[in-house]
Design an enzyme around this catalytic site. Structure first.
Site, PDB file in Angstrom:
ATOM      1  N   ASN A 154       0.886  -1.156   0.000  1.00 42.82           N
ATOM      2  CA  ASN A 154       0.000   0.000   0.000  1.00 42.82           C
ATOM      3  C   ASN A 154       0.933   1.217   0.000  1.00 42.82           C
ATOM      4  O   ASN A 154       1.743   1.359   0.907  1.00 42.82           O
ATOM      5  CB  ASN A 154      -0.838  -0.086   1.287  1.00 42.82           C
ATOM      6  CG  ASN A 154      -1.492   1.213   1.692  1.00 42.82           C
ATOM      7  OD1 ASN A 154      -1.739   2.076   0.853  1.00 42.82           O
ATOM      8  ND2 ASN A 154      -1.787   1.340   2.984  1.00 42.82           N
ATOM      9  N   LYS A 186       0.096   4.249   0.415  1.00 42.75           N
ATOM     10  CA  LYS A 186      -0.452   5.290   1.302  1.00 42.75           C
ATOM     11  C   LYS A 186      -0.462   6.647   0.572  1.00 42.75           C
ATOM     12  O   LYS A 186      -0.717   6.696  -0.631  1.00 42.75           O
ATOM     13  CB  LYS A 186       0.333   5.335   2.614  1.00 42.75           C
ATOM     14  CG  LYS A 186       0.397   3.964   3.290  1.00 42.75           C
ATOM     15  CD  LYS A 186       0.841   3.986   4.714  1.00 42.75           C
ATOM     16  CE  LYS A 186       0.872   2.560   5.247  1.00 42.75           C
ATOM     17  NZ  LYS A 186       1.123   2.456   6.667  1.00 42.75           N
ATOM     18  N   HIS A 240      -8.425  -0.323   6.016  1.00 40.29           N
ATOM     19  CA  HIS A 240      -7.043  -0.192   6.487  1.00 40.29           C
ATOM     20  C   HIS A 240      -7.061   0.504   7.854  1.00 40.29           C
ATOM     21  O   HIS A 240      -7.912   1.369   8.128  1.00 40.29           O
ATOM     22  CB  HIS A 240      -6.201   0.619   5.488  1.00 40.29           C
ATOM     23  CG  HIS A 240      -4.760   0.672   5.882  1.00 40.29           C
ATOM     24  ND1 HIS A 240      -4.276   1.622   6.749  1.00 40.29           N
ATOM     25  CD2 HIS A 240      -3.716  -0.136   5.581  1.00 40.29           C
ATOM     26  CE1 HIS A 240      -2.982   1.397   6.956  1.00 40.29           C
ATOM     27  NE2 HIS A 240      -2.623   0.335   6.255  1.00 40.29           N
ATOM     28  N   GLU A 284      -3.305  -6.714  10.214  1.00 34.86           N
ATOM     29  CA  GLU A 284      -2.332  -5.651  10.471  1.00 34.86           C
ATOM     30  C   GLU A 284      -2.602  -5.080  11.858  1.00 34.86           C
ATOM     31  O   GLU A 284      -3.449  -4.170  12.010  1.00 34.86           O
ATOM     32  CB  GLU A 284      -2.490  -4.533   9.435  1.00 34.86           C
ATOM     33  CG  GLU A 284      -2.240  -4.983   8.015  1.00 34.86           C
ATOM     34  CD  GLU A 284      -1.799  -3.819   7.148  1.00 34.86           C
ATOM     35  OE1 GLU A 284      -0.696  -3.887   6.618  1.00 34.86           O
ATOM     36  OE2 GLU A 284      -2.548  -2.840   7.032  1.00 34.86           O
ATOM     37  N   SER A 293       5.137  -3.353   9.747  1.00 37.85           N
ATOM     38  CA  SER A 293       6.597  -3.316   9.887  1.00 37.85           C
ATOM     39  C   SER A 293       7.288  -4.580   9.367  1.00 37.85           C
ATOM     40  O   SER A 293       8.274  -5.037   9.947  1.00 37.85           O
ATOM     41  CB  SER A 293       6.993  -3.043  11.347  1.00 37.85           C
ATOM     42  OG  SER A 293       6.551  -1.769  11.747  1.00 37.85           O
TER      43      SER A 293
HETATM   44  O1  LIG Z   1      -0.584  -1.051   4.524  1.00 39.53           O
HETATM   45  C1  LIG Z   1       0.507  -1.342   4.970  1.00 39.53           C
HETATM   46  C2  LIG Z   1       0.736  -1.292   6.385  1.00 39.53           C
HETATM   47  O2  LIG Z   1       0.127  -0.188   6.936  1.00 39.53           O
HETATM   48  C3  LIG Z   1       2.139  -1.573   6.828  1.00 39.53           C
HETATM   49  O3  LIG Z   1       2.987  -0.455   6.780  1.00 39.53           O
HETATM   50  P1  LIG Z   1       4.481  -0.594   7.315  1.00 39.53           P
HETATM   51  O4  LIG Z   1       5.060  -1.849   6.704  1.00 39.53           O
HETATM   52  O5  LIG Z   1       5.167   0.633   6.876  1.00 39.53           O
HETATM   53  O6  LIG Z   1       4.394  -0.742   8.816  1.00 39.53           O
END
Ligand SMILES: O=C[C@H](O)COP(=O)(O)O
Length: 259
Positions: free
Chosen positions: A9, A11, A97, A169, A215
């Site tokens: 994602n 974001k 999400h 998540e 993460s």
């Molecule tokens: O959509 C993906 C998640 O929010 C994970 O993000 P991250 O790997 O940066 O913690």
């Protein structure tokens, strides 16, 4: 050997050109990996979807939207309609999400309406679930996940199950301030998810892919992917450079195959 799912994602990062360059590089770097073995998907900004919907071959990477309204049109300022996503050739929608739930206050009922709408419009629909740090403190993860699944997937028809994906998540594991879940904890929660999906849909429920996100990085991808109830990795920051994501995918796949 099961098919492994890898996705990211993006974001609120990367503009149109950056997204296109990233996707082209990712497709090129991963083109020798059979898509029978992996499912690769990227969920970029809405503004880049029209361009990359035309220039990227979704045989290699499925493109998704980060959210979607449950109505086709109407007085929903700031929302995006399933018809608008269909128009630009998108095949996947992400619903619920953590940032939608916790920053924008979406409820399980909102997610439920969106999931049904996504499936009715033919999208693969990725429902994200996860408990907060406070809920984890009281070991409420299993109850929270069950609630999010039972409400979020209520009314889903059996014939649509092949287009349902779930991402676990945990809220406390996401983003720059997140702490990754240990592989043991993630497996325990994924087992709860699979059990709940079987209760809801029978044995077919077990086939719904369940991905871990929060993460994920080169240091934990291998131990996560070998957990029996984890079908894939949903990656944020560690996937936003195509070469790094390619390395992570290959590392995890190799580890999974070496078991
Ligand atoms: O959509 C993906 C998640 O929010 C994970 O993000 P991250 O790997 O940066 O913690």
């Amino acid at each position: 050997m099961k098919k492994l799912y890898f996705g990211s994602n993006l974001k609120m990062y990367k503009g149109i050109q950056q997204t296109e360059d990233y996707l082209k590089e990712l497709v090129k770097l991963t083109s020798d990996i059979s898509r029978d073995e992996i499912e690769l998907f990227i969920i970029p900004s809405y503004t880049s979807l029209e361009r990359v919907g035309k220039t990227i071959d979704q045989k290699y990477v499925k493109l998704g939207a980060q959210n979607m309204c449950w109505e086709e049109q109407g007085q929903f300022t700031g929302e995006i309609s399933p018809l608008m996503l269909e128009e630009v050739g998108i095949k996947l929608v992400m619903i619920g999400h953590s940032e939608r739930r916790h920053v924008f206050r979406e409820t399980d009922e909102d997610e439920s309406k969106k999931v049904r709408c996504g499936l009715d419009h033919g999208f693969t629909t990725l429902l994200c679930i996860g408990e907060t740090a406070e809920e984890k403190k009281y070991d409420l993860g299993p109850e929270v996940l069950r609630t999010q699944l039972k409400v979020g997937l209520s009314g889903v028809k059996k014939e649509d199950l092949g287009r349902v994906w779930v991402a676990y998540e945990p809220v406390w594991s996401i983003g720059v301030n997140g702490t990754p879940a240990t592989a043991d904890y993630a497996e325990r929660m994924h087992k709860e998810i699979k059990n709940c999906l079987v209760e809801l849909f029978g044995e077919e429920g077990r086939e719904i892919p369940a991905l871990y996100g929060g993460s994920v990085n080169p240091g934990n991808a291998e131990e996560l992917i070998v957990q029996p109830s984890i079908d894939g990795l949903f990656v944020g920051r560690a996937a936003w450079q195509a070469d790094k994501f390619n390395d992570l995918i290959r590392m995890a796949k190799k580890k999974y195959e070496s078991q």
